[in-house]
Each structure stands twice: as C-alpha cells, then as structure tokens.
Design an enzyme around this catalytic site. Structure first.
Site, PDB file in Angstrom:
ATOM      1  N   GLY A 104     -40.471  -9.136  47.461  1.00  0.00           N
ATOM      2  CA  GLY A 104     -40.478  -8.473  48.761  1.00  0.00           C
ATOM      3  C   GLY A 104     -39.523  -9.121  49.753  1.00  0.00           C
ATOM      4  O   GLY A 104     -39.207  -8.557  50.802  1.00  0.00           O
ATOM      5  N   ASP A 110     -41.036  -8.195  56.440  1.00  0.00           N
ATOM      6  CA  ASP A 110     -39.672  -7.947  56.907  1.00  0.00           C
ATOM      7  C   ASP A 110     -38.613  -8.414  55.912  1.00  0.00           C
ATOM      8  O   ASP A 110     -37.412  -8.276  56.168  1.00  0.00           O
ATOM      9  CB  ASP A 110     -39.453  -8.615  58.276  1.00  0.00           C
ATOM     10  CG  ASP A 110     -39.685 -10.115  58.228  1.00  0.00           C
ATOM     11  OD1 ASP A 110     -39.970 -10.647  57.122  1.00  0.00           O
ATOM     12  OD2 ASP A 110     -39.614 -10.768  59.288  1.00  0.00           O
ATOM     13  N   GLY A 111     -39.053  -9.006  54.813  1.00  0.00           N
ATOM     14  CA  GLY A 111     -38.093  -9.459  53.812  1.00  0.00           C
ATOM     15  C   GLY A 111     -37.348 -10.728  54.212  1.00  0.00           C
ATOM     16  O   GLY A 111     -36.429 -11.165  53.532  1.00  0.00           O
ATOM     17  N   LYS A 134     -33.580 -15.936  48.738  1.00  0.00           N
ATOM     18  CA  LYS A 134     -34.937 -15.731  49.256  1.00  0.00           C
ATOM     19  C   LYS A 134     -34.842 -15.627  50.775  1.00  0.00           C
ATOM     20  O   LYS A 134     -34.224 -16.492  51.408  1.00  0.00           O
ATOM     21  CB  LYS A 134     -35.787 -16.937  48.840  1.00  0.00           C
ATOM     22  CG  LYS A 134     -37.271 -16.664  48.798  1.00  0.00           C
ATOM     23  CD  LYS A 134     -38.005 -17.836  48.158  1.00  0.00           C
ATOM     24  CE  LYS A 134     -39.482 -17.768  48.490  1.00  0.00           C
ATOM     25  NZ  LYS A 134     -40.210 -18.935  47.970  1.00  0.00           N
ATOM     26  N   ASP A 170     -49.064 -14.309  40.306  1.00  0.00           N
ATOM     27  CA  ASP A 170     -47.652 -13.978  40.548  1.00  0.00           C
ATOM     28  C   ASP A 170     -46.857 -15.228  40.909  1.00  0.00           C
ATOM     29  O   ASP A 170     -45.631 -15.172  41.000  1.00  0.00           O
ATOM     30  CB  ASP A 170     -47.519 -12.924  41.660  1.00  0.00           C
ATOM     31  CG  ASP A 170     -48.271 -13.311  42.918  1.00  0.00           C
ATOM     32  OD1 ASP A 170     -49.482 -13.569  42.827  1.00  0.00           O
ATOM     33  OD2 ASP A 170     -47.647 -13.376  43.992  1.00  0.00           O
TER      34      ASP A 170
HETATM   35  P1  AMP Z   1     -46.210 -15.368  47.991  1.00  0.00           P
HETATM   36  O1  AMP Z   1     -47.626 -15.479  47.533  1.00  0.00           O
HETATM   37  O2  AMP Z   1     -45.919 -16.048  49.288  1.00  0.00           O
HETATM   38  O3  AMP Z   1     -45.268 -15.794  46.930  1.00  0.00           O
HETATM   39  O4  AMP Z   1     -45.936 -13.810  48.277  1.00  0.00           O
HETATM   40  C1  AMP Z   1     -46.723 -12.772  47.781  1.00  0.00           C
HETATM   41  C2  AMP Z   1     -46.014 -11.445  47.910  1.00  0.00           C
HETATM   42  O5  AMP Z   1     -45.707 -11.149  49.276  1.00  0.00           O
HETATM   43  C3  AMP Z   1     -44.711 -11.345  47.160  1.00  0.00           C
HETATM   44  O6  AMP Z   1     -44.619 -10.053  46.625  1.00  0.00           O
HETATM   45  C4  AMP Z   1     -43.675 -11.561  48.236  1.00  0.00           C
HETATM   46  O7  AMP Z   1     -42.441 -10.985  47.917  1.00  0.00           O
HETATM   47  C5  AMP Z   1     -44.325 -10.863  49.414  1.00  0.00           C
HETATM   48  N1  AMP Z   1     -43.828 -11.380  50.697  1.00  0.00           N
HETATM   49  C6  AMP Z   1     -44.084 -12.576  51.238  1.00  0.00           C
HETATM   50  N2  AMP Z   1     -43.460 -12.722  52.418  1.00  0.00           N
HETATM   51  C7  AMP Z   1     -42.778 -11.578  52.650  1.00  0.00           C
HETATM   52  C8  AMP Z   1     -41.937 -11.101  53.713  1.00  0.00           C
HETATM   53  N3  AMP Z   1     -41.660 -11.855  54.767  1.00  0.00           N
HETATM   54  N4  AMP Z   1     -41.424  -9.868  53.580  1.00  0.00           N
HETATM   55  C9  AMP Z   1     -41.697  -9.100  52.516  1.00  0.00           C
HETATM   56  N5  AMP Z   1     -42.471  -9.488  51.492  1.00  0.00           N
HETATM   57  C10 AMP Z   1     -43.013 -10.707  51.554  1.00  0.00           C
HETATM   58 MG    MG Z   2     -44.780 -15.602  45.221  1.00  0.00          MG
END
Ligand code: AMP
Ligand code: MG
Length: 474
Positions: free
Chosen positions: A90, A123-124, A111, A246
């Site tokens: 994301g 917001d990616g 990233k 994940d």
């Molecule tokens: P994480 O557990 O932090 O690795 O993230 C879990 C999910 O949330 C993954 O699919 C990430 O890509 C998504 N994600 C985390 N932060 C963002 C962000 N700022 N914008 C979009 N997707 C996010």
């Molecule tokens: Mg992750």
C-alpha cells in the site's frame, strides 16, 4: 537523463494477478539523507551514480530507472489474529531485481513511494521517523549477523505527510532477498487459486530453495529459517512488534521494522507497540507466534501437500528446532561451547534473575564476559548465587578464560540501537540535523566493539529518556 540500473526482473514475469504494475508517485524536492555505499557495492551498483541528481530522483521515485518494471505486490494476512483478505503493497513499489556479483538475486523496493491499488485508506507515504528507524535498525541487525532486509537509501521528499501532525516525508529504499510473505501464499489460497499458488511455490523455491521442488519442502525450509531467525531475535532482546503473517518472510529475513524495539531492562512479557494492547507480540511470545504463523502458511499450502499429516509433521518440528537454535544462541552468550543436560535450566535461572532485577538485556551478557555482571544487578546476592552455578559449569569446559571472553564478546554486542537513541536521532533529523543519525549508524556497523568516545550509546536510558511506546511505520 535517467539512471540505468542492471535490473533482471522475475516477479514482473509472474501472472498479472500477482501485482499491479504502476510507477511511484513523484515528490516535490528529493534530497539524499543516506546512501549505503557498502551495500550498493555488494549489489554491483554504482554508488556514485546513485548520489547524482538522477540517482536521487530514482531513489525518490521521481523517475523510473531504466530496466525497472515497477509494481505493487498483492498479499493478504492475519493482522493480530484477524483475517485481512487483501493487503498488498500500500505504500511500497518494487522497482525490480538485481543480481549481485555474488550471483544472488535481490529485490529493490521503494517504501513511502505513493498510493497503489492496495493503499486502502492510506496515503502511500511515510514520514521521516519510520524511514530513519528502519534504516538504523535493519543495518544494525545486519551487522549483528541477523538475517534481514537491508537499507540502501533514505531520501527526504520536501513534502509534508499528515499523521497526528504534519511531518516531513521520506522514501526508503529497501533491499531484500525477496518480498514473498506468508500472506502472499494466504492470498492465493483464500482465492482458491491453486494455479496461482503453484506458480508462487515454484517461484519461491527458485529464490530460496533452488535445490527443492515441492510445497512441503518449501514449508520445511521456511520453518527452519524462522526457527533460526526468531532465536536470534531472542538472543538480542529484539521485539519485532507486529508479527502479522504479512510481515513474515519466506526468506527468513526480518522484515517491516515498524514498532520494533530492543529491550533495555529485561522482562519476558515486554511490549512496546502502541497497538499491541493484548501483548500478542510480547518478547517471550514470539516463538509461539512464529509457530502460529507457520501453521497459517501450512494451511495455505495444503492444496499442494499430499496429506494434512505431512504438513502437520513439518510444522510440529518448529518447537524442537527453535529450542535447539535458542540453546545454541544462549549457550554462546554465557560462554559455553559444549552441550550439557542442565544448560537450559542454568540459562532460564539466569534470565529469571535478570527479570526480577530488571537488568539491562544487552549489557548484562556483555558484562558476563568481562566478569563485571555482578555490578549489573541491583541485588548482587541474586547474581552471586547464580554465578557459583555458572562457574561450576564453566569448569567443565576446555579453553582459556581469555578465549572465552573473546568468544563472548563476539556474540554479545556492546551496542544495539536503543530506542531512546533512535528517537533522539529522529528528533534531530526532523529538525534538519542528521549528525546523530549518521553517528548512530556508524557505531552500529561494528556492534561488538565500542570505543570510549561512543560509550554513551551503550548506556541504558535514564528515567526521563526511557521510550515506553513505539509506533507502526504508517
Ligand atoms: P504494516 O503492518 O505496517 O506492514 O502494514 C500493513 C498494511 O498496511 C500493508 O498492506 C501496508 O502496505 C499498508 N499500509 C501501511 N501504511 C500505509 C500508508 N501510509 N499508506 C497506504 N498503505 C499503508
Ligand atoms: Mg507489512
């Protein structure tokens, strides 16, 4: 002119339902914070070229370097035990893969590079803090000998990212032996896409177990790699903090340094993550969680495994494999080279005493090697009692005390990335001063030695400096 990198992309050749192809979203004003020269060289990349404005533009996602085939990977996962059918990159984009001079294949991923079809409400983007944190901790882990994704670069974007407050944005360049996660298999399994699952197994084998051919063998490899990885975390007092499926790799590399932390004062149930309110990912629960995650991988792979019992048999190896790895790690930490029946009890006894005294996890083992462990205990008699048992056990070992100390100093780090130091480096970075960040990174490149000038970085935090909470990288 855009930069060419020697990409050789294999993930992009997988079926289209494995990803969404898209380019990173450009940022306003990219500026290089750090470039990892040693890593660039080991990948066969031209570090000097990466530092030019074309290079920085590529690392910021402003131009797609020649040879890249950018894409966001799809995956699913259990987050804190709850099922999420579609996660995916994301806020990350895989530029492609390079083959290092060593012959190994590595992913190069940005990233914080803008929204993708998997961004959901996000917001990616990433703010500077998590980028600096991942840079520091992943490189420290590498220097500590722990399998991990790596940090190639950090770039500030000149843009503001809004979290609870407006914060400076940044893009991180991550290098990994792959980004295939337990959740990647779960995604295809949950779609009943057996063909996709088969293609993913073949692909994962080609990247991580090239001499193997079956899903069961892949599972076995992952079980072994995770047993080793988690035992190494435990040996360093490392708490991953968000061991969702994940965030668990097939490669056995540590991935996704969000709310992770190294403990200062030891407590087995220590938790830092602000969102881990039930302590699911507490320090001592990490092996059980790894086993739980591996069971999810086994479940996902079932359509490709002859019988449920076969899968169960592979998963059931984990506790013993982990115990063996853990004992190997911790025996070395207290200077034992041979294996004896009571070593586990001796170690657990020590750690119980550490917990009761809240001794510093890193410094106590280092002090054992130099005979100064007693000073680390608030209640010295608690230590003395154990010390007698330890000396009796050491008497059964060959080797000189000097060699033992040298061995212990090579396994027990003098310095780890302490939370309060990371926070201080981030705070300075947000104010435009990257000197503490560079100093911390520099010292952490040699974590088993420490000059007097850097002793402050080995000290536990004072009461006011203690960081009690860490946050996800979002
Ligand atoms: P994480 O557990 O932090 O690795 O993230 C879990 C999910 O949330 C993954 O699919 C990430 O890509 C998504 N994600 C985390 N932060 C963002 C962000 N700022 N914008 C979009 N997707 C996010
Ligand atoms: Mg992750």
């Amino acid at each position: 002119m855009s930069l060419d990198l020697p990409f050789d992309n294999s993930y992009a050749a997988l079926p289209e339902r494995f990803y969404s192809k898209l380019a990173p979203t450009p940022v306003a004003e990219p500026s290089l914070i750090a470039l990892n020269h040693a890593l660039a060289e080991s990948l066969g990349l031209d570090a000097k070229a990466l530092e030019t404005s074309d290079g920085v533009a590529a690392l910021a996602g402003n131009v797609v370097p020649g040879g890249a085939d950018p894409l966001a990977q799809v995956y699913a996962g259990h987050q804190f035990g709850g099922w999420s059918p579609r996660l995916g990159d994301g806020r990350a984009i895989l530029l492609g893969e390079v083959i290092a001079p060593s012959g190994e294949r590595f992913d190069i991923q940005l990233k914080g590079s803008g929204p993708t079809p998997y961004s959901r409400m996000g917001d990616g983007r990433s703010w500077l803090g998590p980028v600096m944190r991942e840079y520091i901790v992943s490189e420290a882990m590498h220097a500590l000998g722990v399998p991990t994704t790596r940090a190639l670069a950090a770039v500030s974007t000149g843009e503001t990212v809004v979290r609870d407050e407006p914060l400076p944005g940044a893009v991180f360049t991550r290098v990994a032996s792959s980004h295939i996660r337990v959740g990647t298999f779960q995604y295809f399994a949950s779609q009943n896409d057996v063909e996709g699952l088969e293609a993913l197994v073949a692909y994962a084998l080609s990247r991580h177990d090239a001499d193997k051919t079956s899903a069961l063998e892949l599972l076995d490899g992952v079980v072994r790699r995770q047993a080793r990885l988690v035992s190494m975390w435990m040996g360093l007092g490392f708490i991953h903090g968000v061991m969702n499926t994940d965030n668990m790799t097939i490669s056995g590399e540590t991935i996704d340094y969000g709310p992770c932390a190294f403990m200062d004062a030891y407590h087995p149930l220590k938790v830092f993550s602000s969102i881990d309110s039930h302590g699911r990912y507490a320090f001592a629960r990490q092996p059980d969680v790894a086993m739980w995650n591996l069971a999810q991988l086994a479940t996902a792979l079932l359509p490709l495994i002859p019988t449920v019992e076969d899968a169960q048999g592979v998963i059931d190896q984990f506790p013993d494999l982990f115990r063996k790895e853990w004992l190997g790690v911790f025996r070395a930490k207290i200077g034992l080279r041979t294996e004896m029946e009571n070593d586990s009890a001796l170690l657990h006894d020590f750690m119980d005493r550490m917990a009761a005294n809240g001794t510093d996890f890193t410094n106590i083992f280092r002090a054992l090697g130099s005979g100064r462990a007693r000073d680390q205990f608030a209640d010295r008699e608690v230590y003395d009692d154990w010390d007698r048992k330890w000396r009796d056990r050491l008497a059964l070992e060959d080797g000189s005390p000097e060699n033992r100390k040298a061995d212990m100093d090579a396994t027990n780090p003098a310095v780890i990335p302490r939370n309060h130091r990371i926070e201080q480096a981030i705070k300075a970075g947000v104010a435009g001063d990257y000197a503490p960040f560079h100093r911390l990174n520099g010292v952490l490149q040699s974590p088993f030695e420490l000059s007097e000038a850097n002793e402050d970085l080995a000290r536990p935090p004072s009461e006011e400096e203690i960081v009690h909470r860490t946050f996800c990288g979002t």
